[in-house]
Design an enzyme around this catalytic site. Structure first.
Site, PDB file in Angstrom:
ATOM      1  N   GLU A   1       3.472 -12.576   0.697  1.00 17.59           N
ATOM      2  CA  GLU A   1       3.103 -11.816   2.006  1.00 17.59           C
ATOM      3  C   GLU A   1       3.342 -12.382   3.261  1.00 17.59           C
ATOM      4  O   GLU A   1       3.909 -11.845   4.240  1.00 17.59           O
ATOM      5  CB  GLU A   1       1.607 -11.651   2.140  1.00 17.59           C
ATOM      6  CG  GLU A   1       1.089 -10.246   2.756  1.00 17.59           C
ATOM      7  CD  GLU A   1      -0.444  -9.698   2.421  1.00 17.59           C
ATOM      8  OE1 GLU A   1      -0.579  -8.818   1.748  1.00 17.59           O
ATOM      9  OE2 GLU A   1      -1.264 -10.457   2.708  1.00 17.59           O
TER      10      GLU A   1
ATOM     11  N   GLU B   1       6.785 -12.107   3.629  1.00 14.43           N
ATOM     12  CA  GLU B   1       7.197 -10.686   4.059  1.00 14.43           C
ATOM     13  C   GLU B   1       7.103 -10.495   5.757  1.00 14.43           C
ATOM     14  O   GLU B   1       7.932  -9.970   6.477  1.00 14.43           O
ATOM     15  CB  GLU B   1       6.501  -9.805   3.272  1.00 14.43           C
ATOM     16  CG  GLU B   1       6.807  -8.271   3.531  1.00 14.43           C
ATOM     17  CD  GLU B   1       5.591  -7.139   2.932  1.00 14.43           C
ATOM     18  OE1 GLU B   1       4.814  -7.482   2.161  1.00 14.43           O
ATOM     19  OE2 GLU B   1       5.925  -6.004   3.367  1.00 14.43           O
TER      20      GLU B   1
ATOM     21  N   CYS C   1      -4.446  -5.783   0.007  1.00 12.30           N
ATOM     22  CA  CYS C   1      -4.791  -6.192  -1.292  1.00 12.30           C
ATOM     23  C   CYS C   1      -6.222  -5.144  -1.757  1.00 12.30           C
ATOM     24  O   CYS C   1      -6.944  -5.304  -2.643  1.00 12.30           O
ATOM     25  CB  CYS C   1      -5.852  -7.500  -0.852  1.00 12.30           C
ATOM     26  SG  CYS C   1      -4.619  -8.728  -0.476  1.00 12.30           S
TER      27      CYS C   1
ATOM     28  N   SER D   1       1.886  -3.922   3.838  1.00  7.92           N
ATOM     29  CA  SER D   1       2.716  -4.831   2.965  1.00  7.92           C
ATOM     30  C   SER D   1       3.096  -4.305   1.741  1.00  7.92           C
ATOM     31  O   SER D   1       2.405  -3.633   1.105  1.00  7.92           O
ATOM     32  CB  SER D   1       1.838  -6.234   2.910  1.00  7.92           C
ATOM     33  OG  SER D   1       2.514  -6.928   1.711  1.00  7.92           O
TER      34      SER D   1
ATOM     35  N   LYS E   1     -10.988  -1.109  -7.733  1.00  5.72           N
ATOM     36  CA  LYS E   1      -9.827  -1.887  -8.497  1.00  5.72           C
ATOM     37  C   LYS E   1      -9.740  -0.928 -10.124  1.00  5.72           C
ATOM     38  O   LYS E   1      -8.825  -1.270 -10.443  1.00  5.72           O
ATOM     39  CB  LYS E   1     -10.439  -3.341  -8.985  1.00  5.72           C
ATOM     40  CG  LYS E   1     -10.286  -4.169  -7.794  1.00  5.72           C
ATOM     41  CD  LYS E   1      -8.942  -4.586  -7.369  1.00  5.72           C
ATOM     42  CE  LYS E   1      -8.468  -5.374  -6.049  1.00  5.72           C
ATOM     43  NZ  LYS E   1      -7.407  -5.462  -5.665  1.00  5.72           N
TER      44      LYS E   1
ATOM     45  N   GLU F   1      -7.250   1.196  -9.104  1.00  8.69           N
ATOM     46  CA  GLU F   1      -5.946   0.628  -8.907  1.00  8.69           C
ATOM     47  C   GLU F   1      -5.110   0.322 -10.226  1.00  8.69           C
ATOM     48  O   GLU F   1      -4.067   0.651 -10.167  1.00  8.69           O
ATOM     49  CB  GLU F   1      -6.097  -0.501  -8.074  1.00  8.69           C
ATOM     50  CG  GLU F   1      -4.794  -1.114  -7.577  1.00  8.69           C
ATOM     51  CD  GLU F   1      -5.164  -2.544  -7.080  1.00  8.69           C
ATOM     52  OE1 GLU F   1      -5.978  -3.252  -7.408  1.00  8.69           O
ATOM     53  OE2 GLU F   1      -4.381  -2.913  -5.876  1.00  8.69           O
TER      54      GLU F   1
ATOM     55  N   GLU G   1       2.108   3.414 -10.617  1.00  7.57           N
ATOM     56  CA  GLU G   1       3.040   2.246 -10.299  1.00  7.57           C
ATOM     57  C   GLU G   1       2.607   0.943 -10.811  1.00  7.57           C
ATOM     58  O   GLU G   1       3.614   0.132 -10.770  1.00  7.57           O
ATOM     59  CB  GLU G   1       3.246   2.101  -8.674  1.00  7.57           C
ATOM     60  CG  GLU G   1       3.295   3.252  -7.839  1.00  7.57           C
ATOM     61  CD  GLU G   1       1.844   3.624  -7.512  1.00  7.57           C
ATOM     62  OE1 GLU G   1       1.533   4.940  -8.130  1.00  7.57           O
ATOM     63  OE2 GLU G   1       1.285   3.242  -6.651  1.00  7.57           O
TER      64      GLU G   1
ATOM     65  N   CYS H   1     -14.873  -8.156   0.098  1.00  6.24           N
ATOM     66  CA  CYS H   1     -14.957  -8.043  -1.334  1.00  6.24           C
ATOM     67  C   CYS H   1     -16.355  -8.577  -1.540  1.00  6.24           C
ATOM     68  O   CYS H   1     -16.973  -7.952  -2.606  1.00  6.24           O
ATOM     69  CB  CYS H   1     -14.026  -8.607  -2.143  1.00  6.24           C
ATOM     70  SG  CYS H   1     -12.259  -8.364  -1.778  1.00  6.24           S
TER      71      CYS H   1
END
Lengths: 123, 576, 597
Positions: free
Chosen positions: B279, B282, B299, B319, B358, B361, B366, B503
């Site tokens: 990151e 990037e 994230c 990102s 999560k 996710e 993907e 989190c």
């Protein structure tokens, strides 16, 4: 509809428009037109129109009602005029021309048009 | 704040003039039962359980919303009050399934506690009960509206705190139902799966999707090599499941996981370090090549879904890095598989996460390669606690053990991912050194730490001003995005975490949660950082090794294939 | 100015529209044209006269002849006889049930005689779609007085001195309410008219909006001036299309004339009003729910304090009054506080409009001075019980009101007396019940309404109304025990005591009052398994009278469960175990051989 720009404008408008409402619930003076078959046959409709026109021109408020045959058919068209607190006057054989005179004399000035009177009585 | 005197149950007490009767009573040491009231949420006086008598007021008042006035005389324990509270709870129970023994929230249910507390020993009312189907359409959260007592906490958290606007009241009167619009399944709405509703739900009406049995099945399958990764925020909260206060329990956590039978116990922090490196590069690439700025972290999967639904035009700001969980999965089934001489399909990856999103996710299309998903199962901290219970593991008595190598090696920069501002701080620790080429000594960025909703900082890096912002809680994120959409956010880098506090306040964390608990977990996170010998991601030896032997360089070809992803525009009101 | 000799007022209220007044109007136009007197006689569509039961209503002025139940086919005769020949069409006059006399004049009808029409003064007299007619009846004169001669403080003092109290239900002092809002800190304030009239059977607000919309606008203008608001809303339920239409016209006309908007009448005072259509939730009549609804949220009440006067619409100080309250304001300003305070009782001043319905001979809207004995409303204005049955109770205040028995009939109708008796003035619904009404059934009916209309937010109202209704349902089937009556009473009291808003706090009133005044009737259901009024189906027994039955077998054929048996031409018998009490046999029998006990 004109925009009112001040409090006075609204007061003026009220004076202007109050007439019709007063007229709806009866003005001071009552005019009763005999509109029975006999009355109509004798020309009461034209008399009614003449009265209305005259009141309109003079901007007078009066309660106009009609009534049926009162039994004096030969004297039709009959018109009663009552001013507040005064006697009820019945006029007979009224023509449209007479009608205008009745408005001018009796309704406006309170002068009874004697030559047309057929009856008078207390209200 | 001015203090005023009120009389509660015969005793005069000084309280702030803006106190409610409830807070005043708490100050007087009187415990008034509450249900719809939840610290941090707008009080609405909906459940009426906290009824008290205020002299001069005709009816009883809800103490959670009723303001004190100077000289007010309050009675919290009269026959009238006790009768009212009991009757109200009886009314709730008359419309609540008697399935306590098999409920996810058995022993951890506020309705159970209150019913006992106000002395309900029988229910005087009987009659029709609400009948609704369970909603299991979301991979993250299960709604069981029959258990719902319509306290409205989830509605407030979903609308006020998260601005997701999914849960609200449907219908009227007895048929009132808290649900997405037209009682649609959560899975077919723009629900971001953050799970904050499951955190505030006092009963078992909204819970995390329970995937414990999936994991038991994998663990007992001899053909599978089962590895587990655990997120930073789990280690500071898992103790709460066993009555401990929030503290760093990494060693016990690792020991417990090993006893459950996992073949390897790894750390998501390993890929958190990796994320920072990817990151940071990037970000530098974007700054140097005129790419889309500000860049926003990726994230937090709830955040990703939120942006996809609500601000699709801003997706280029995200990102392209996968989250640490997904990087871990991808590497476990490639890099680690190669090392172990296993086929990807022989490896089963379990994540222990503080997060319900999560779960969602891991199921994004993907997040798989050749039909093999990166992560096979995701458990929340709460579910892990239940597995420990079921396995008879006495958590408090576990010894401290270490993570396995190589994917268990990490730095302090990775562990702070668990708190709001942590990703930003970790990225800065690396980016500043990469830009300046000099060692950074003062590595703690206090400006981006803490529970505040939106934090900003401007840093001077080698003569260049770097402007950053950090937001936690999606309503705060929305504020930033509105600025960004209006062209009024001239930041370089923005960190966003879906949940309040980051989190550590995730939707899968132990219950109950309030500001104090969040602060304690946050403190533990920064303690864990300080306790580690290495505190910058680019110093992680295992990550260096990974680049040397497998990935090549940051943003390289392999990185793109395994560690980066893309996003999808998701319309708000259509099936998606 | 046009001068016409007669005005024919055709009621255009919603009641008369549904009974066909537009067809009557068309016929009138046709007939007037036929006789070529369309220029002499003017047709005016007015708002509601309140006597909707007798609509379509036609009143001919200047005599003020009051024609009822006028059908299009009556129009040729009416025009020819009355408007042409001056003879009253007697068969269309109102016939007084007591005397069987036909009454020609509006004011002589007993229904109107005991009324004192202040807010309904213009309803039925003026064309509500013409601002000039309102102005002609002294409309906006109060506004002129306020803007020209009074400070906001003086206006508030005047309203306080008048003793006007909120006509929407709670009866809070309007002047005090305005005072709170005027004093509240904030540069932006709102004024709201609550026209979300939701009580079943209540339609006074609708009538005012339809018949005299400008009086409400004028009241709001005065209120806005007093509290310092420059923006406001009229929250009207969408089920009132005619009221909304007339209100829109009124608002447009007032704006065009400079009576609404910027710099009103050149005084620098501004007010912009919006009409917001409510989507039909009863609870939106509750002020905080109403504001939530205007803001675009689900209409759910929020706790007070803070009161709207401090934190209202979009958190700004807001004053909400009901339609009838606003309509009273211009009269108070024009005639003075003492004029208003001279009417009514010590604590309840002025008049109140009630919607009188149920088992009385005359039903409709009645405006009476506060404090009038209930008996006069029911037996004089309402002219007593239909079919000369025995009076049993009057339900006052809508679904949140209470049922008062015969012994409370001399109670003065005012806020304090009614509350003391367990009922409320509420919005002014007044349902009269006779001996054939079962009070358990009545309570069940109202609870069914509140149960459905509860917003669902607070526990006692949402869950409690359901449980109360279920208990009533069981009683009406003869189930339950005397202990259940205590449980019901306690539940009712708890709901009243703990609910968040007025809806929940008053929802138990029908139960509390019927338990208080008609306790025996509950006991009869539970212990004797009898419904004294003969209403509760499950407690009825159908019997065949042996002496009357000639064995025609007609009942056997209609019985859906084959409960009736017997030889042809022999008396039949009903198997009580099988009978489902559908009543088919009773309506089929031509020999009065089936009795209901």
């Amino acid at each position: 509809m004109a925009t009112l720009k001040s409090l006075d404008d609204l007061r003026k408008l009220r004076e202007q428009v109050q007439g019709e409402i007063t007229e709806r619930f009866g003005g001071e003076v009552k005019i009763i037109v005999g509109m029975g078959t006999c009355g109509i046959a004798a020309g009461a409709r034209d008399v009614m129109t003449a009265i209305l026109q005259e009141l309109r021109t003079r901007n007078i408020q009066a309660a106009i009602t009609q009534t049926g045959c009162v039994g004096m058919c030969e004297r039709e068209p009959l018109i009663d005029i009552v001013r507040p607190g005064e006697e009820r006057i019945t006029y007979g054989r009224v023509t449209p021309v007479d009608a205008k005179r009745l408005v001018a004399e009796h309704v406006v000035h309170g002068r009874v048009v004697e030559d047309l009177v057929v009856a008078r009585f207390e209200e | 704040m001015d203090m005023i005197t009120v009389k509660i149950d015969g005793k005069d007490i000084q309280v702030p003039a803006d106190a409610t009767v409830l807070t005043a009573a708490q100050m007087a040491g009187i415990d008034i039962p509450t249900l719809c009231y939840y610290p941090g949420l707008r009080p609405e006086g909906a459940c009426r359980v906290c009824a008290v008598e205020v002299e001069g007021v005709k009816s009883l008042v809800a103490s959670c919303v009723y303001p004190v006035t100077p000289g007010a005389v309050i009675h919290t324990n009269t026959p009238r009050v006790r009768n009212a509270r009991r009757t109200i709870v009886e009314l709730m129970l008359a419309n609540h399934p008697n399935s306590c023994l098999t409920c996810e929230r058995n022993n951890n249910c506020e309705l159970q506690q209150i019913a006992f507390k106000v002395g309900v020993r029988k229910v005087s009312f009987s009659g029709e009960r609400r009948e609704w189907l369970k909603d299991e359409t979301s991979p993250s959260v299960v709604r069981d509206p029959e258990k719902c007592i319509l306290c409205g906490r989830c509605v407030k958290v979903c609308n006020d705190i998260q601005s997701a606007g999914i849960l609200n009241y449907n219908n009227r009167g007895f048929d009132t139902l808290v649900a997405p619009v037209l009682n649609r399944g959560l899975g077919s709405t723009s629900c971001v799966a953050c799970g904050q509703c499951s955190v505030v739900c006092p009963v078992g009406a909204i819970t995390e999707k329970n995937d414990v049995d999936e994991v038991w099945r994998a663990l007992s399958d001899p053909k599978l090599h089962v590895v587990v990764q655990t997120a930073p925020a789990v280690r500071v909260a898992i103790g709460e499941e066993f009555g401990l206060t929030s503290s760093v329990e990494t060693g016990k956590l690792v020991a417990g996981l090993r006893r459950l039978g996992f073949d390897r116990v790894f750390d998501t922090d390993f890929t958190a370090d990796l994320t920072i490196i990817e990151e940071a590069h990037e970000l530098l690439h974007r700054i140097q090549n005129g790419g889309t700025l500000p860049m926003i972290t990726s994230c937090s999967p709830g955040w990703i879904k939120f942006l996809e639904h609500n601000y699709p035009a801003l997706l280029p700001h995200l990102s392209t890095c996968k989250s640490p969980q997904q990087m871990f999965g991808a590497l476990a089934k490639s890099y680690y598989a190669d090392k172990m001489g296993l086929k990807p399909e022989e490896i089963y990856v379990v994540s222990i996460m503080p997060c319900t999103a999560k779960k969602y996710e891991a199921k994004r299309p993907e997040m798989s390669r050749d039909g093999i998903v990166d992560v096979d199962a995701v458990l929340t901290t709460r579910e892990l606690g239940r597995m420990f219970e079921e396995a008879g593991i006495d958590f408090a008595k576990l010894p401290d053990e270490e993570f396995d190598e190589p994917m268990g090696i990490s730095t302090g920069a990775a562990v702070i991912f668990g708190a709001s501002g942590g990703v930003m701080e970790a990225a800065l620790r690396t980016a500043v050194e990469v830009i300046t080429g000099k060692e950074l000594h003062d590595i703690e960025f206090a400006q981006v730490r803490g529970l505040e909703g939106i934090k900003e900082a401007t840093l001077d890096v080698a003569g260049q001003k770097v402007k950053v912002a950090v937001a936690n809680g999606l309503a705060n994120a929305r504020k930033l995005m509105d600025l960004l959409a209006a062209g009024q956010a001239d930041y370089h880098f923005i960190e966003i975490m879906s949940c309040p506090g980051g989190c550590i306040g995730g939707g899968g964390q132990p219950l109950p949660v309030d500001m104090e608990v969040r602060l304690a977990r946050m403190k533990a996170i920064y303690q864990a950082d300080r306790d580690l010998p290495l505190r910058k991601s680019h110093e992680n030896p295992a990550v260096k090794e990974l680049y040397k032997t497998f990935l090549g360089k940051p943003l390289g070809h392999k990185s793109h294939e395994l560690l980066h992803t893309s996003y999808t525009c998701r319309p708000l009101f259509k099936e998606c | 100015m046009e001068l016409v000799r007669a005005h024919v007022l055709v009621c255009g209220g919603t009641g008369c529209v549904s009974s066909g007044c537009h067809k009557v109007q068309e016929a009138l136009h046709r007939e007037l044209a036929k006789h070529k007197i369309e220029k002499e006689v003017k047709i005016v569509e007015t708002g509601c006269h309140g006597f909707c039961e007798k609509g379509p209503l036609v009143i001919v002025y200047p005599e003020g002849t009051f024609y009822t139940l006028v059908q299009p086919e009556d129009v040729p005769e009416l025009v020819e006889e009355h408007l042409l020949k001056g003879r009253i069409v007697r068969r269309l006059l109102y016939t007084e049930p007591m005397t069987q006399k036909q009454v020609p004049g509006y004011k002589e009808i007993v229904f109107y005689r005991k009324q004192q029409r202040i807010v309904l003064r213009n309803c039925g007299y003026i064309d509500p779609e013409k601002i000039e007619e309102y102005v002609a009846r002294d409309g906006y004169a109060a506004l002129v007085k306020v803007l020209g001669e009074m400070t906001p403080e003086q206006v508030i003092e005047e309203i306080k001195a008048s003793g006007l109290r909120g006509r929407g239900g709670a009866g809070f002092s309007t002047g005090l309410k305005w005072g709170f809002c005027a004093k509240a800190a904030g540069d932006k304030k709102f004024i709201i008219c609550n026209a979300d009239e939701g009580d079943p059977g209540a339609f006074m607000d609708r009538s005012i909006l339809e018949g005299d919309p400008h009086s409400v606008l004028e009241g709001m203008l005065i209120g806005a001036y007093a509290i310092g608001a420059d923006e406001g809303y009229l929250y009207v339920r969408a089920e009132y299309p005619l009221a909304i239409k007339r209100l829109r016209i009124a608002l447009e006309q007032a704006e065009a004339m400079g009576l609404m908007g910027e710099n009103i009448l050149g005084t620098g005072f501004n007010l912009r009003l919006h009409i917001k259509e409510g989507a039909g939730a009863f609870v939106c009549g509750e002020e905080t729910a109403l504001m939530a609804s205007i803001e675009g949220y689900r209409g759910m009440p929020r706790p007070r304090p803070p009161f709207p006067a401090i934190k209202g619409l979009w958190d700004k100080p807001t004053n909400i009054n009901n339609v009838e309250t606003f309509a009273n304001v211009p009269h108070i300003i024009r005639n003075g506080a003492s004029w208003f305070a001279a009417m009514g009782t010590e604590k309840s001043k002025g008049t109140k409009v009630f919607a009188l319905t149920g088992k009385v001979k005359n039903t409709g809207l009645v405006e009476v001075p506060m404090g009038i004995p209930m008996r006069e409303i029911v037996f004089d204005i309402g002219d007593g019980i239909l079919d000369d049955k025995k009076f049993k109770a009057v339900q006052i205040g809508g679904p949140s009101g209470g049922c008062l028995p015969e012994e409370k009939m001399d109670l003065p109708v005012d806020y304090e007396s009614l509350t003391g008796a367990g009922a409320i003035v509420g919005s002014g619904g007044l349902v009269v019940m006779d001996e054939t009404t079962c009070m358990v059934d009545v309570a069940k009916y109202f609870l069914d309404f509140t149960r459905r209309e509860s917003c669902g937010k607070c526990t006692p109202c949402r869950e409690g109304t359901q449980r109360m209704r279920e208990m009533l349902e069981r009683f009406s089937k003869g189930q339950g025990s005397l202990d259940d009556l205590d449980i019901l009473a306690n539940l009712a009291q708890t709901i009243k005591d703990t609910s968040l808003c007025g809806l929940g706090q008053t929802a138990p009133n029908p139960i509390i009052t019927t338990l208080r005044y008609f306790h025996d009737e509950y006991v009869a259901h539970i212990i004797d398994k009898k419904c004294p009024a003969g209403v509760c189906q499950e407690l009825l027994t159908y019997l065949i009278l042996v002496d009357m039955c000639n064995g025609c077998t007609a009942c056997v054929k209609v019985c859906p469960v084959d409960a009736i048996s017997g030889e042809k031409k022999q008396p039949h018998i009903i198997n009580q175990q099988r009978c489902i009490k559908c009543g088919a046999c009773l309506s089929k029998c031509r020999f009065d051989a089936i009795s209901l006990q």
